[in-house]
Write a protein that holds these residues in place. Structure first.
Motif, PDB file in Angstrom:
ATOM      1  N   GLY A  54       0.615  -1.257  -0.345  1.00 45.90           N
ATOM      2  CA  GLY A  54       0.339  -0.485  -0.056  1.00 45.90           C
ATOM      3  C   GLY A  54       1.675   1.483   0.109  1.00 45.90           C
ATOM      4  N   THR A  55       1.743   1.052   0.219  1.00 44.01           N
ATOM      5  CA  THR A  55       3.205   2.491   0.307  1.00 44.01           C
ATOM      6  C   THR A  55       3.496   2.768  -1.206  1.00 44.01           C
ATOM      7  OG1 THR A  55       5.303   0.890   0.279  1.00 44.01           O
ATOM      8  CG2 THR A  55       3.950   1.809   2.228  1.00 44.01           C
ATOM      9  N   PRO A  56       4.423   3.958  -1.292  1.00 45.39           N
ATOM     10  CA  PRO A  56       4.704   3.945  -2.883  1.00 45.39           C
ATOM     11  C   PRO A  56       5.646   2.454  -3.206  1.00 45.39           C
ATOM     12  CG  PRO A  56       4.670   6.297  -1.834  1.00 45.39           C
ATOM     13  CD  PRO A  56       4.014   5.203  -1.064  1.00 45.39           C
ATOM     14  N   ARG A  57       6.716   2.361  -2.140  1.00 47.02           N
ATOM     15  CA  ARG A  57       7.973   1.400  -2.456  1.00 47.02           C
ATOM     16  C   ARG A  57       6.619   0.249  -2.507  1.00 47.02           C
ATOM     17  NH1 ARG A  57      11.190  -1.264  -4.179  1.00 47.02           N
ATOM     18  NH2 ARG A  57      12.786  -1.761  -3.563  1.00 47.02           N
ATOM     19  N   TYR A  58       5.706  -0.365  -2.402  1.00 52.83           N
ATOM     20  CA  TYR A  58       4.688  -1.487  -2.942  1.00 52.83           C
ATOM     21  C   TYR A  58       4.584  -1.168  -4.239  1.00 52.83           C
ATOM     22  CZ  TYR A  58       2.296  -5.612  -3.426  1.00 52.83           C
ATOM     23  OH  TYR A  58       1.867  -6.364  -3.038  1.00 52.83           O
ATOM     24  N   LYS A  62       5.868  -3.148  -7.759  1.00 59.58           N
ATOM     25  CA  LYS A  62       5.511  -3.756  -8.577  1.00 59.58           C
ATOM     26  C   LYS A  62       5.826  -3.482 -10.147  1.00 59.58           C
ATOM     27  CE  LYS A  62       0.757  -3.436  -8.429  1.00 59.58           C
ATOM     28  NZ  LYS A  62      -0.319  -3.198  -8.853  1.00 59.58           N
ATOM     29  N   ALA A  63       5.993  -1.680 -10.545  1.00 62.43           N
ATOM     30  CA  ALA A  63       6.715  -2.204 -11.684  1.00 62.43           C
ATOM     31  C   ALA A  63       8.328  -2.310 -12.086  1.00 62.43           C
ATOM     32  CB  ALA A  63       6.665  -0.638 -11.842  1.00 62.43           C
ATOM     33  N   ASP A  64       8.938  -2.941 -10.779  1.00 62.95           N
ATOM     34  CA  ASP A  64      10.397  -3.717 -11.023  1.00 62.95           C
ATOM     35  C   ASP A  64       9.740  -4.988 -10.833  1.00 62.95           C
ATOM     36  OD1 ASP A  64      11.396  -1.277 -10.324  1.00 62.95           O
ATOM     37  OD2 ASP A  64      12.582  -1.671  -8.380  1.00 62.95           O
ATOM     38  N   ALA A  65       8.534  -5.602 -11.218  1.00 62.22           N
ATOM     39  CA  ALA A  65       8.686  -7.026 -10.879  1.00 62.22           C
ATOM     40  C   ALA A  65       8.645  -7.191 -12.335  1.00 62.22           C
ATOM     41  CB  ALA A  65       7.526  -7.827 -10.511  1.00 62.22           C
ATOM     42  N   ASP A  66       8.689  -6.725 -13.278  1.00 63.25           N
ATOM     43  CA  ASP A  66       7.707  -6.712 -14.783  1.00 63.25           C
ATOM     44  C   ASP A  66       9.154  -6.586 -15.373  1.00 63.25           C
ATOM     45  OD1 ASP A  66       6.712  -6.843 -17.361  1.00 63.25           O
ATOM     46  OD2 ASP A  66       5.417  -4.983 -17.246  1.00 63.25           O
ATOM     47  N   GLY A 126       0.440 -14.027  -1.406  1.00 62.01           N
ATOM     48  CA  GLY A 126       0.413 -13.824  -3.218  1.00 62.01           C
ATOM     49  C   GLY A 126       1.179 -12.963  -3.101  1.00 62.01           C
ATOM     50  N   THR A 127       2.381 -12.674  -4.285  1.00 61.52           N
ATOM     51  CA  THR A 127       2.768 -11.445  -4.130  1.00 61.52           C
ATOM     52  C   THR A 127       1.638 -10.287  -5.252  1.00 61.52           C
ATOM     53  OG1 THR A 127       3.443 -12.136  -6.819  1.00 61.52           O
ATOM     54  CG2 THR A 127       4.009 -13.395  -5.112  1.00 61.52           C
ATOM     55  N   CYS A 128       2.968  -9.450  -5.835  1.00 59.68           N
ATOM     56  CA  CYS A 128       3.135  -7.855  -6.101  1.00 59.68           C
ATOM     57  C   CYS A 128       2.273  -8.550  -7.567  1.00 59.68           C
ATOM     58  CB  CYS A 128       3.966  -7.078  -6.139  1.00 59.68           C
ATOM     59  SG  CYS A 128       5.319  -7.137  -7.204  1.00 59.68           S
ATOM     60  N   ARG A 129       3.275  -9.568  -8.173  1.00 55.19           N
ATOM     61  CA  ARG A 129       2.053  -9.478  -9.451  1.00 55.19           C
ATOM     62  C   ARG A 129       1.228 -10.921  -9.787  1.00 55.19           C
ATOM     63  NH1 ARG A 129       3.413  -7.561 -14.421  1.00 55.19           N
ATOM     64  NH2 ARG A 129       3.813  -9.234 -15.884  1.00 55.19           N
ATOM     65  N   PRO A 130       0.310 -11.530  -9.147  1.00 53.10           N
ATOM     66  CA  PRO A 130      -0.478 -12.603  -9.323  1.00 53.10           C
ATOM     67  C   PRO A 130      -0.332 -13.838 -11.048  1.00 53.10           C
ATOM     68  CG  PRO A 130      -1.965 -11.054  -7.990  1.00 53.10           C
ATOM     69  CD  PRO A 130      -0.600  -9.851  -8.969  1.00 53.10           C
ATOM     70  N   GLU A 131      -0.342 -12.259 -11.951  1.00 53.98           N
ATOM     71  CA  GLU A 131      -0.316 -13.602 -13.059  1.00 53.98           C
ATOM     72  C   GLU A 131       1.134 -13.680 -13.463  1.00 53.98           C
ATOM     73  OE1 GLU A 131       0.741  -8.640 -14.472  1.00 53.98           O
ATOM     74  OE2 GLU A 131       0.267  -9.707 -12.441  1.00 53.98           O
ATOM     75  N   ASP A 132       2.128 -13.991 -12.364  1.00 56.58           N
ATOM     76  CA  ASP A 132       3.527 -14.040 -12.329  1.00 56.58           C
ATOM     77  C   ASP A 132       3.393 -15.958 -11.420  1.00 56.58           C
ATOM     78  OD1 ASP A 132       4.066 -12.311 -14.356  1.00 56.58           O
ATOM     79  OD2 ASP A 132       5.157 -12.215 -12.936  1.00 56.58           O
ATOM     80  N   GLU A 133       2.689 -15.846 -10.574  1.00 52.51           N
ATOM     81  CA  GLU A 133       2.419 -17.055  -9.600  1.00 52.51           C
ATOM     82  C   GLU A 133       3.212 -18.172 -10.063  1.00 52.51           C
ATOM     83  OE1 GLU A 133       0.094 -16.257  -6.667  1.00 52.51           O
ATOM     84  OE2 GLU A 133       0.898 -13.332  -6.594  1.00 52.51           O
ATOM     85  N   ALA A 134       2.608 -18.520 -10.857  1.00 52.61           N
ATOM     86  CA  ALA A 134       1.868 -19.855 -11.557  1.00 52.61           C
ATOM     87  C   ALA A 134       3.201 -20.122 -11.752  1.00 52.61           C
ATOM     88  CB  ALA A 134       0.781 -20.427 -12.040  1.00 52.61           C
ATOM     89  N   SER A 135       4.313 -19.249 -12.756  1.00 51.60           N
ATOM     90  CA  SER A 135       5.283 -19.846 -12.765  1.00 51.60           C
ATOM     91  C   SER A 135       6.151 -19.730 -11.842  1.00 51.60           C
ATOM     92  CB  SER A 135       6.202 -18.816 -14.199  1.00 51.60           C
ATOM     93  OG  SER A 135       6.069 -17.354 -13.752  1.00 51.60           O
ATOM     94  N   GLU A 177      16.351  -5.609  -3.968  1.00 53.32           N
ATOM     95  CA  GLU A 177      14.857  -5.815  -2.779  1.00 53.32           C
ATOM     96  C   GLU A 177      13.977  -5.966  -3.429  1.00 53.32           C
ATOM     97  OE1 GLU A 177      17.383  -1.891  -0.606  1.00 53.32           O
ATOM     98  OE2 GLU A 177      18.657  -3.705  -0.137  1.00 53.32           O
ATOM     99  N   SER A 178      13.611  -4.936  -4.364  1.00 52.38           N
ATOM    100  CA  SER A 178      12.009  -4.997  -4.557  1.00 52.38           C
ATOM    101  C   SER A 178      11.354  -6.751  -4.798  1.00 52.38           C
ATOM    102  CB  SER A 178      11.404  -4.227  -6.541  1.00 52.38           C
ATOM    103  OG  SER A 178      11.601  -3.153  -6.236  1.00 52.38           O
ATOM    104  N   ARG A 179      12.047  -7.630  -4.882  1.00 52.56           N
ATOM    105  CA  ARG A 179      11.620  -8.683  -4.896  1.00 52.56           C
ATOM    106  C   ARG A 179      10.984  -9.308  -3.084  1.00 52.56           C
ATOM    107  NH1 ARG A 179       8.845  -9.819  -8.703  1.00 52.56           N
ATOM    108  NH2 ARG A 179       9.939 -12.283  -8.752  1.00 52.56           N
ATOM    109  N   LEU A 180      11.658  -9.199  -2.296  1.00 51.36           N
ATOM    110  CA  LEU A 180      11.299  -8.939  -1.284  1.00 51.36           C
ATOM    111  C   LEU A 180       9.529  -8.168  -0.849  1.00 51.36           C
ATOM    112  CD1 LEU A 180      14.909  -7.753   1.052  1.00 51.36           C
ATOM    113  CD2 LEU A 180      14.076 -10.206   0.643  1.00 51.36           C
TER     114      LEU A 180
END
Length: 250
Positions: A54-58, A62-66, A126-135, A177-180
């Protein structure tokens, strides 16, 4: 324009190293075992980092995950001070694409051997990108591929723009660290992702094609600066997000 490079799968260019990748299984120690002090530290950092939802860091995490291009090419625009696009800096753009492949593939010796469970699976979250979770469930957590990619890029870009080195390295660290924050990796995955990246960059410097593309990328950055080109992303918002500390991170 840079030479055409084939894709090894849709959207993923062949790297520079081919089979000459560092072996992360030989390079890294085993991941922390369940019940050890090191794993308890991983758990503590994982739980603390989830307070950033819920913070700007989160949102930045999410953006870094892509990792899709052209999106991910913009990660270092604010720290470099110039845009990174296929149209304006084609050698730099392709350099990032090809080294992403090398940095990612270098992690798989250890990933496939240890098959470490990721924190979101461990905690049934879950994670910040649910669409990636299966892989991600089928992909080992140790070491972090995103971190290896981000740190590889940071090390390379400090050579291309040494006057921006501190900012570039800080952004590269934050990218891993975005992955944390995303609940996708443990802290030890992040730390050893940087070690894997260092091995990949060392190997890259022995590759003539890589060195030639680096020389062209230096010229592109100089030209963009001379022409007054500016980043195409919201650097103020990025700075606000990066100012949020991640609890417990070493």
């Amino acid at each position: 324009m840079p030479a055409t490079v084939p894709e090894i799968r849709p959207g993923l260019l062949a790297g520079y190293l081919g089979r000459d990748l560092p072996d992360s299984l030989k390079l890294l120690p085993a991941p922390p075992a369940t019940g050890t002090p090191a794993f308890r530290n991983d758990q503590a950092v994982s739980r603390a980092s989830q307070k950033l939802r819920g913070t700007p860091r989160y949102e930045l995490a999410k953006a870094d995950a892509d990792l899709a291009f052209p999106h991910t090419a913009s990660v270092f625009e604010c720290t470099l001070g110039v845009p990174v696009t296929q149209q304006q800096s084609p050698f730099l753009y392709q350099l990032l694409r090809r080294t992403m492949t090398d940095a990612a593939l270098a992690t798989y010796g250890a990933k496939d051997h240890y098959k470490r469970i990721r924190p979101f699976v461990h905690y049934k979250e879950g994670t910040c990108r649910p669409e990636d979770e299966a892989s991600l469930r089928k992909d080992g957590s140790y070491p972090s591929g995103h971190t290896s990619i981000g740190w590889t890029w940071a090390l390379i870009l400090t050579e291309l723009a040494p006057d921006r080195a501190d900012a570039v390295l800080a952004r590269g660290r934050a990218f891993g660290e975005s992955r944390l924050v995303c609940n996708a990796h443990w802290q030890s995955d992040i730390l050893e992702g940087r070690a894997t990246a260092a091995g990949a960059v060392a190997k890259l410097h022995a590759n003539a094609d890589f060195r030639a593309d680096m020389a062209m990328a230096v010229k592109e950055i100089a030209t963009l600066r001379a022409n007054g080109a500016t980043p195409g992303v919201d650097c103020a918002a990025e700075a606000t997000a990066l100012a949020v500390p991640i609890p417990g991170v070493l």
